[in-house]
Motif scaffolding. Structure first.
Motif, PDB file in Angstrom:
ATOM      1  N   THR A   6       0.842  -1.188   0.000  1.00  0.00           N
ATOM      2  CA  THR A   6       0.000   0.000   0.000  1.00  0.00           C
ATOM      3  C   THR A   6       0.875   1.236   0.000  1.00  0.00           C
ATOM      4  O   THR A   6       2.035   1.190   0.396  1.00  0.00           O
ATOM      5  CB  THR A   6      -0.923   0.014   1.240  1.00  0.00           C
ATOM      6  OG1 THR A   6      -0.104  -0.008   2.407  1.00  0.00           O
ATOM      7  CG2 THR A   6      -1.867  -1.175   1.224  1.00  0.00           C
ATOM      8  N   TYR A   7       0.289   2.316  -0.422  1.00  0.00           N
ATOM      9  CA  TYR A   7       1.032   3.563  -0.530  1.00  0.00           C
ATOM     10  C   TYR A   7       0.620   4.472   0.613  1.00  0.00           C
ATOM     11  O   TYR A   7      -0.505   4.911   0.705  1.00  0.00           O
ATOM     12  CB  TYR A   7       0.732   4.204  -1.888  1.00  0.00           C
ATOM     13  CG  TYR A   7       1.495   5.476  -2.146  1.00  0.00           C
ATOM     14  CD1 TYR A   7       2.856   5.547  -1.919  1.00  0.00           C
ATOM     15  CD2 TYR A   7       0.854   6.599  -2.631  1.00  0.00           C
ATOM     16  CE1 TYR A   7       3.554   6.707  -2.174  1.00  0.00           C
ATOM     17  CE2 TYR A   7       1.545   7.760  -2.899  1.00  0.00           C
ATOM     18  CZ  TYR A   7       2.900   7.809  -2.665  1.00  0.00           C
ATOM     19  OH  TYR A   7       3.595   8.954  -2.921  1.00  0.00           O
ATOM     20  N   ASP A   8       1.557   4.719   1.507  1.00  0.00           N
ATOM     21  CA  ASP A   8       1.326   5.556   2.669  1.00  0.00           C
ATOM     22  C   ASP A   8       1.997   6.903   2.427  1.00  0.00           C
ATOM     23  O   ASP A   8       3.224   7.000   2.417  1.00  0.00           O
ATOM     24  CB  ASP A   8       1.897   4.867   3.908  1.00  0.00           C
ATOM     25  CG  ASP A   8       1.714   5.658   5.184  1.00  0.00           C
ATOM     26  OD1 ASP A   8       1.139   6.766   5.139  1.00  0.00           O
ATOM     27  OD2 ASP A   8       2.153   5.165   6.237  1.00  0.00           O
ATOM     28  N   LEU A   9       1.189   7.933   2.223  1.00  0.00           N
ATOM     29  CA  LEU A   9       1.737   9.266   1.950  1.00  0.00           C
ATOM     30  C   LEU A   9       2.693   9.740   3.044  1.00  0.00           C
ATOM     31  O   LEU A   9       3.640  10.458   2.767  1.00  0.00           O
ATOM     32  CB  LEU A   9       0.606  10.284   1.792  1.00  0.00           C
ATOM     33  CG  LEU A   9      -0.192  10.220   0.494  1.00  0.00           C
ATOM     34  CD1 LEU A   9      -1.354  11.201   0.543  1.00  0.00           C
ATOM     35  CD2 LEU A   9       0.693  10.501  -0.695  1.00  0.00           C
ATOM     36  N   SER A  10       2.452   9.333   4.275  1.00  0.00           N
ATOM     37  CA  SER A  10       3.281   9.826   5.381  1.00  0.00           C
ATOM     38  C   SER A  10       4.705   9.286   5.333  1.00  0.00           C
ATOM     39  O   SER A  10       5.588   9.837   5.987  1.00  0.00           O
ATOM     40  CB  SER A  10       2.638   9.479   6.727  1.00  0.00           C
ATOM     41  OG  SER A  10       2.670   8.083   6.944  1.00  0.00           O
ATOM     42  N   THR A  11       4.947   8.232   4.570  1.00  0.00           N
ATOM     43  CA  THR A  11       6.296   7.679   4.481  1.00  0.00           C
ATOM     44  C   THR A  11       6.967   7.974   3.144  1.00  0.00           C
ATOM     45  O   THR A  11       8.071   7.495   2.902  1.00  0.00           O
ATOM     46  CB  THR A  11       6.270   6.149   4.698  1.00  0.00           C
ATOM     47  OG1 THR A  11       5.488   5.551   3.670  1.00  0.00           O
ATOM     48  CG2 THR A  11       5.722   5.782   6.061  1.00  0.00           C
ATOM     49  N   ALA A  59       4.343   8.259  -8.278  1.00  0.00           N
ATOM     50  CA  ALA A  59       4.826   8.508  -6.919  1.00  0.00           C
ATOM     51  C   ALA A  59       4.949   7.186  -6.164  1.00  0.00           C
ATOM     52  O   ALA A  59       5.943   6.944  -5.457  1.00  0.00           O
ATOM     53  CB  ALA A  59       3.887   9.468  -6.197  1.00  0.00           C
ATOM     54  N   PHE A  60       3.963   6.321  -6.316  1.00  0.00           N
ATOM     55  CA  PHE A  60       3.972   5.011  -5.675  1.00  0.00           C
ATOM     56  C   PHE A  60       5.162   4.189  -6.161  1.00  0.00           C
ATOM     57  O   PHE A  60       5.880   3.580  -5.365  1.00  0.00           O
ATOM     58  CB  PHE A  60       2.652   4.287  -5.968  1.00  0.00           C
ATOM     59  CG  PHE A  60       2.586   2.881  -5.449  1.00  0.00           C
ATOM     60  CD1 PHE A  60       2.438   2.627  -4.100  1.00  0.00           C
ATOM     61  CD2 PHE A  60       2.664   1.806  -6.318  1.00  0.00           C
ATOM     62  CE1 PHE A  60       2.380   1.320  -3.620  1.00  0.00           C
ATOM     63  CE2 PHE A  60       2.603   0.506  -5.850  1.00  0.00           C
ATOM     64  CZ  PHE A  60       2.461   0.259  -4.498  1.00  0.00           C
TER      65      PHE A  60
END
Length: 174
Positions: free
Chosen positions: A4-9, A35-36
């Motif tokens: 999964t893509y976590d924007l915070s990381t 971005a991912f």
């Protein structure tokens, strides 16, 4: 590595100082799959379980590439990652200052190859590649090293471009 893509990381967003809602963030995330993929590439290239090159070697190469490219925020990130895995502080400091002469021959060969690909990629010929096995670096590690340097070049340019876009947006808004 995560699925999964976590924007915070997201390393690029963090290093470039992007925040949700900003024009530069919106531009970068118009194609979230890019971005991912960039974040996933970072995670894969710096996965401690990745064979052929140690995590310490990969992080030292990253620190050196960022130092050569005058990318201080990324250099700080990689220096912090090295400190978090208890890498030799003297080695980190030397490489952060651009000094590779005091390093052991294998690491010095990797860093010299990094310098060549960052500063004069056209010189990355067969002779340059042959210096790596001569320093004890097997072929799979040479391939991994070249892939890492290519990614770092992309990451450095991407963060620099996003920072410039932010400055432009701020100037236009003022």
């Amino acid at each position: 590595m995560t699925d999964t893509y976590d924007l915070s990381t997201d390393i690029v967003d963090r290093i470039a100082g992007l925040t949700p809602g900003s024009p530069a963030f919106a531009t970068r995330h118009k194609r979230d799959k890019v971005a991912f993929a960039t974040q996933r590439s970072y995670e894969a290239l710096f996965d401690p379980a990745l064979p052929d090159l140690s995590l310490t070697d990969r992080l030292l190469v990253a620190l050196y590439a960022c130092t050569l490219s005058k990318a201080p925020a990324l250099a700080t990130h990689y220096a912090q990652r090295l400190a978090s895995i208890n890498a030799d502080r003297a080695v980190i400091d030397q490489i952060a200052q651009g000094s590779i002469d005091a390093q052991e021959p294998r690491l010095r060969a990797m860093l010299a190859f990094t310098r060549m690909l960052i500063e004069a990629p056209i010189d990355g010929d067969r002779t340059a590649l042959e210096r790596l096995p001569a320093a004890g670096i097997p072929t799979p590690a040479v391939v991994a090293l070249a892939q890492l340097i290519a990614f770092l070049s992309y990451q450095i340019r991407l963060t620099a471009g996003l920072r410039a876009l932010q400055v432009l947006n701020a100037t236009e808004a003022a």
